[in-house]
Design a protein around this motif. Structure first.
Motif, PDB file in Angstrom:
ATOM      1  N   TRP A   1       0.841  -1.213   0.000  1.00  0.00           N
ATOM      2  CA  TRP A   1       0.000   0.000   0.000  1.00  0.00           C
ATOM      3  C   TRP A   1       0.871   1.257   0.000  1.00  0.00           C
ATOM      4  CZ3 TRP A   1      -5.549   0.474   0.886  1.00  0.00           C
ATOM      5  CH2 TRP A   1      -5.987   1.771   1.142  1.00  0.00           C
ATOM      6  N   ILE A   2       1.876   1.265   0.874  1.00  0.00           N
ATOM      7  CA  ILE A   2       2.689   2.466   1.067  1.00  0.00           C
ATOM      8  C   ILE A   2       3.734   2.634  -0.021  1.00  0.00           C
ATOM      9  CG2 ILE A   2       4.360   3.585   2.612  1.00  0.00           C
ATOM     10  CD1 ILE A   2       2.907   2.095   4.955  1.00  0.00           C
ATOM     11  N   PHE A   3       4.485   1.563  -0.322  1.00  0.00           N
ATOM     12  CA  PHE A   3       5.689   1.714  -1.141  1.00  0.00           C
ATOM     13  C   PHE A   3       5.503   1.367  -2.617  1.00  0.00           C
ATOM     14  CE2 PHE A   3       7.449   0.742   3.191  1.00  0.00           C
ATOM     15  CZ  PHE A   3       7.856   2.038   3.450  1.00  0.00           C
ATOM     16  N   THR A   4       4.564   0.461  -2.928  1.00  0.00           N
ATOM     17  CA  THR A   4       4.317   0.126  -4.333  1.00  0.00           C
ATOM     18  C   THR A   4       3.170   0.953  -4.897  1.00  0.00           C
ATOM     19  OG1 THR A   4       5.196  -2.125  -4.103  1.00  0.00           O
ATOM     20  CG2 THR A   4       3.705  -1.713  -5.946  1.00  0.00           C
ATOM     21  N   LEU A   5       2.054   1.014  -4.192  1.00  0.00           N
ATOM     22  CA  LEU A   5       0.909   1.797  -4.654  1.00  0.00           C
ATOM     23  C   LEU A   5       1.057   3.271  -4.319  1.00  0.00           C
ATOM     24  CD1 LEU A   5      -1.960  -0.674  -3.684  1.00  0.00           C
ATOM     25  CD2 LEU A   5      -0.818  -0.407  -5.896  1.00  0.00           C
ATOM     26  N   ARG A   6       1.944   3.584  -3.373  1.00  0.00           N
ATOM     27  CA  ARG A   6       2.246   4.972  -2.973  1.00  0.00           C
ATOM     28  C   ARG A   6       0.992   5.718  -2.503  1.00  0.00           C
ATOM     29  NH1 ARG A   6       7.522   5.651  -4.763  1.00  0.00           N
ATOM     30  NH2 ARG A   6       8.133   4.350  -6.529  1.00  0.00           N
ATOM     31  N   LEU A   7       0.192   5.030  -1.712  1.00  0.00           N
ATOM     32  CA  LEU A   7      -1.001   5.635  -1.127  1.00  0.00           C
ATOM     33  C   LEU A   7      -0.684   6.124   0.282  1.00  0.00           C
ATOM     34  CD1 LEU A   7      -3.597   2.964  -2.283  1.00  0.00           C
ATOM     35  CD2 LEU A   7      -3.507   5.344  -3.043  1.00  0.00           C
ATOM     36  N   PRO A   8      -1.383   7.141   0.773  1.00  0.00           N
ATOM     37  CA  PRO A   8      -1.145   7.612   2.150  1.00  0.00           C
ATOM     38  C   PRO A   8      -1.335   6.485   3.156  1.00  0.00           C
ATOM     39  CG  PRO A   8      -2.488   9.196   0.943  1.00  0.00           C
ATOM     40  CD  PRO A   8      -2.399   7.975   0.072  1.00  0.00           C
ATOM     41  N   TRP A   9      -0.356   6.331   4.027  1.00  0.00           N
ATOM     42  CA  TRP A   9      -0.434   5.217   4.979  1.00  0.00           C
ATOM     43  C   TRP A   9      -1.654   5.332   5.879  1.00  0.00           C
ATOM     44  CZ3 TRP A   9      -0.506   5.409  10.269  1.00  0.00           C
ATOM     45  CH2 TRP A   9      -0.111   6.613  10.894  1.00  0.00           C
ATOM     46  N   GLU A  10      -2.064   6.552   6.190  1.00  0.00           N
ATOM     47  CA  GLU A  10      -3.213   6.727   7.073  1.00  0.00           C
ATOM     48  C   GLU A  10      -4.488   6.143   6.472  1.00  0.00           C
ATOM     49  OE1 GLU A  10      -0.584  10.473   7.746  1.00  0.00           O
ATOM     50  OE2 GLU A  10      -1.225   9.206   6.068  1.00  0.00           O
ATOM     51  N   LEU A  11      -4.614   6.216   5.140  1.00  0.00           N
ATOM     52  CA  LEU A  11      -5.799   5.638   4.499  1.00  0.00           C
ATOM     53  C   LEU A  11      -5.784   4.115   4.597  1.00  0.00           C
ATOM     54  CD1 LEU A  11      -6.312   7.779   1.262  1.00  0.00           C
ATOM     55  CD2 LEU A  11      -7.511   7.939   3.456  1.00  0.00           C
TER      56      LEU A  11
END
Length: 403
Positions: free
Chosen positions: A157-167
């Motif tokens: 979620w964080i490093f490959t998709l680069r989405l905000p970790w909070e979401l």
């Protein structure tokens, strides 16, 4: 783990009994494997999170069959949850920062169409990354995700998709039956590299393939060169909570939250004229919380009310409105309400709102469970320093049997 998991203490004890024979060598060797049916883990987390069965009871059951060294890995997992709670109790602003982060990220979702599309694809399991999509759909469908898969999922979620970790953390809290503010928030921060500064967790195809026995193939393309996220240093550490003083000769009501549905340690010291169940499951997220989460929480409260029966007096709830709880206390002419101490999170926030509404008319007494009073003050640094104290904690477990 099915959505229909019974939210009862009976189900918790049955699951614990079934797991005990596997708590030693089998758990140690198999716990990292995410396999269909999750045969190597206990499945106790939803029950422990709501304290339908307590940490003390689980530890005593395991140590009744195994030595500490033989069941060390499982015992450490029980204490990980305790450690996270203690760490956050002494740094509550980290939870508030996370909440602000969720709000800010959701505001971005409303204005950035690309981010919204990618976030929706991740939540619905339509990213094209086979393992990730399976876990997303498993979580939504069952309310459960294997602990090792949670780490892989968060990393992707964080490093490959680069989405905000909070979401991502919010997605978990909305759907996990064992959704716990401390474990969830701090676990996501650890994967991101924010919890242990400069140390992050990078999911790798080879590791996923090994511990899922190759059921997702080798075709995933993951970012394995990612750097940890940057963020502010940890806030100054506060003292661990000590709980409030109970005055025994006041007209007393009992308030029970979903954080602790084994209130026997409170009832051994007070006889309430009535009890109100304060629900905060819908406060885990600004978005709608999964119906399965709400149903599990409500069902667990119903089970608690049935188990403790007449000791509770007349029962009200579950109630989600703090103002309604304040009215309940005033209508009964209470002088104090007593609550099993709710750790940092939505239930504690709602209890604070109750106290604010009552002003000084009715005192609110948060009674700290002896197990928490023993362990939380030791969560001053990293887990490995906390882990060194586990033998001492275990040595005192017998004295906490009633806790």
């Amino acid at each position: 783990m099915p959505v229909s998991l019974p939210p009862t203490r009976t189900a918790a004890l049955e699951r614990l009994s079934a797991f005990i024979p596997k708590a030693g060598r089998d758990y140690t060797s198999g716990r990292n494997y995410d396999l269909p049916g999750h045969p190597h883990v206990s499945g106790l987390s939803p029950f422990i999170r709501h304290r339908l069965v307590t940490e003390t009871e689980v530890l005593e059951a395991v140590l009744g069959r195994y030595s500490l060294s033989s069941a060390e890995k499982f015992i450490q997992e029980v204490f990980w949850r305790t450690y996270w709670k203690g760490w956050l109790e002494m740094r509550p602003s980290v939870w508030r920062d996370y909440q602000r982060g969720v709000t800010g990220a959701l505001n971005r979702v409303q204005t950035e169409s690309g981010l919204r599309k990618e976030w929706e694809a991740a939540c619905s399991g339509q990213t094209g990354i086979a393992a990730f999509d399976h876990w997303a759909q498993e979580l939504v469908g069952t309310g459960y995700m294997h602990n090792h898969a949670r780490m892989w999922f968060a990393s992707i979620w964080i490093f490959t998709l680069r989405l905000p970790w909070e979401l991502g953390a919010d997605f978990f809290l909305r759907h996990l039956l064992d959704g716990d503010p401390a474990s969830n928030t701090l676990g996501w921060r650890w994967v991101a590299g924010l919890q242990t500064r400069g140390k992050h967790y990078v999911a790798r195809v080879s590791n996923i393939s090994k511990y899922t026995e190759g059921r997702f193939g080798e075709g995933m393309h993951l970012n394995t060169q990612a750097q940890p996220l940057d963020g502010p240093p940890h806030p100054p550490r506060m003292d661990a909570p000590m709980g409030d003083r109970l005055v025994s000769d006041l007209r007393t009501g009992l308030v029970i939250t979903e954080d602790d549905l084994s209130p026997g340690f409170v009832l051994d010291r007070v006889t309430p004229v009535a009890t109100c169940f304060l629900s905060a499951a819908d406060g885990r997220s600004p978005l709608a919380v999964a119906q399965s989460v709400q149903e599990f929480t409500d069902g667990a409260m119903t089970d608690c009310a049935a188990r403790f029966g007449a000791r509770l007096g007349p029962v009200t709830g579950p109630v989600g409105d703090p103002q309604a709880v304040a009215r309940w206390a005033r209508d009964l002419g209470l002088q104090q309400i007593v609550v099993p101490y709710p750790p940092v999170g939505p239930a504690a926030e709602r209890l604070d709102a109750v106290a604010s509404a009552l002003k000084s008319d009715v005192s609110v007494v948060r009674m700290l469970r002896p197990y928490d009073a023993l362990c939380w003050p030791a969560a001053t640094a990293g887990f490995f320093k906390f882990k060194e104290k586990i033998p001492r904690f275990i040595g005192e477990i017998k004295g906490l049997r009633a806790a």
